[in-house]
Design an enzyme around this catalytic site. Sequence first.
Site, mmCIF file in Angstrom:
data_model
loop_
_atom_site.group_PDB
_atom_site.id
_atom_site.type_symbol
_atom_site.label_atom_id
_atom_site.label_comp_id
_atom_site.label_asym_id
_atom_site.label_seq_id
_atom_site.Cartn_x
_atom_site.Cartn_y
_atom_site.Cartn_z
ATOM 1 N N GLU A 210 0.584 -0.798 -0.004
ATOM 2 C CA GLU A 210 -0.270 0.070 0.094
ATOM 3 C C GLU A 210 0.669 1.173 0.131
ATOM 4 O O GLU A 210 0.564 1.826 -0.208
ATOM 5 C CB GLU A 210 -0.843 0.047 1.037
ATOM 6 C CG GLU A 210 -2.071 -0.665 0.927
ATOM 7 C CD GLU A 210 -3.300 -0.889 0.289
ATOM 8 O OE1 GLU A 210 -3.153 0.089 -0.118
ATOM 9 O OE2 GLU A 210 -3.433 -1.839 -0.922
ATOM 10 N N TYR B 281 -7.441 5.669 3.214
ATOM 11 C CA TYR B 281 -7.836 5.052 3.094
ATOM 12 C C TYR B 281 -6.303 3.811 3.309
ATOM 13 O O TYR B 281 -7.517 2.308 3.277
ATOM 14 C CB TYR B 281 -7.284 5.016 1.166
ATOM 15 C CG TYR B 281 -6.780 4.200 0.281
ATOM 16 C CD1 TYR B 281 -7.835 3.056 0.307
ATOM 17 C CD2 TYR B 281 -5.622 3.878 0.591
ATOM 18 C CE1 TYR B 281 -6.964 1.810 -0.990
ATOM 19 C CE2 TYR B 281 -4.826 3.136 -0.595
ATOM 20 C CZ TYR B 281 -5.995 2.348 -1.150
ATOM 21 O OH TYR B 281 -5.733 1.229 -1.466
ATOM 22 N N ASP C 81 -9.483 4.758 -2.221
ATOM 23 C CA ASP C 81 -8.723 5.284 -2.654
ATOM 24 C C ASP C 81 -9.427 6.525 -4.471
ATOM 25 O O ASP C 81 -10.927 6.191 -4.048
ATOM 26 C CB ASP C 81 -7.680 4.455 -3.338
ATOM 27 C CG ASP C 81 -7.975 4.093 -4.338
ATOM 28 O OD1 ASP C 81 -8.929 3.652 -5.227
ATOM 29 O OD2 ASP C 81 -7.292 3.209 -4.715
#
Length: 234
Positions: A50, A133, A151
């Site tokens: 991520e 997010y 996102d």
Amino acid sequence: MPPKSTPVRATPTPATAAEFRRRLLRWFRRHGRDLPWRRTRDPYRVLVSEFMLQQTQVARVEAYYHRFLERYPTVEALAGSEPGMVRESWAGLGYYRRAANLHRLAQAVVRDHAGVIPADPAVLLALPGIGRYTAGAVASFAYERATPAIDTNVARVIRRAFHPRLKDRGAERTLWATGAAIVPRRRGAAAWTFNQAIMELGALVCTARVARCGECPVRSACATGRRGLRGKSP
């Protein structure tokens, strides 16, 4: 007088949400990409992916993901490294603040959480470099929690599908409320798959440059797509 609060726009009906999920998941099972971070539920590996995927294309991240994990296979290994070494391992990916934040996060996890990356989005938000997010993504993709992970791609899909006339003011609140309404309620693989699928739709079909409504699997459950269908009717 105190300013009036911005009302949350109506979320989709249960029937619309169910149709959207059903069509989206069927498409994802056939067309979802086989990405390395989709093969794991390890929180540390999910977290590394991520951070790398922030503002960086998938194809570029794939070239660095395994190499970084070979050098730092655990959160403890990353926490114990020198900042300069971490930056060196990140070389070529750019946006080096991500590497610094990931390193600081690893140190905080080892120091304050006994080396265990938290599962609760609210706790994750307190860690360095974690926004709303990323907190949702780690909770969903590592721990399979039924929480939205919105996102840029997902926000675009939700806006076009359910709120095509949404103004920027108050938009974030509305999009997250809708995201929470359409994610499968039960914890487990369903929530993981849904969040991966809606993200994939935004990356491959409902893109920023063009909404490919003609090939969109959720067109009949999408406000923008339905408008296009009505425009083509005789």
